[in-house]
Design an enzyme around this catalytic site. Sequence first.
Site, short mmCIF file in Angstrom:
data_model
loop_
_atom_site.label_atom_id
_atom_site.label_comp_id
_atom_site.label_asym_id
_atom_site.label_seq_id
_atom_site.Cartn_x
_atom_site.Cartn_y
_atom_site.Cartn_z
N ASP A 78 6.96 15.36 61.70
CA ASP A 78 7.30 14.74 62.92
C ASP A 78 8.44 13.61 62.86
O ASP A 78 9.10 13.49 63.80
CB ASP A 78 6.06 14.05 63.31
N GLU A 79 8.50 13.20 61.83
CA GLU A 79 9.32 11.99 61.45
C GLU A 79 10.86 12.59 61.55
O GLU A 79 10.94 13.58 60.89
CB GLU A 79 8.95 11.11 60.33
#
Length: 98
Positions: A78-79
């Site tokens: 997600d990062e």
Amino acid sequence: MQFCPKCNLRLKKGTCQKCGYTEAAKQETKKPTGDMDKSFTILDESDGKETLPTITIDCEKCGHNEAVWWMLQTRSADEPTTQFYRCSKCSHTWRNYA
Ligand SMILES: [Zn+2]
Ligand SMILES: [Zn+2]
């Protein structure tokens, strides 16, 4: 019974008493590489200086205007990918969250 392939001596409890050869050694299995933390590493000071691309950017520490840079994906998908810079003069390393 088992024999050491090097010494042709009988193995005691699976181990050659002369050279230390063990039966277990040839059955070595690959350990699973499940350690995700190792995918997130910062290059050490001496690593890759010659191969990394350079960018014109002001070092926040010494004011030098050239640094090498590289991208790293952090642990979580997600990062965003993090961009790292390392001053080619003082080796100060910092990151840029794009
Ligand atoms: Zn042996
Ligand atoms: Zn610097």
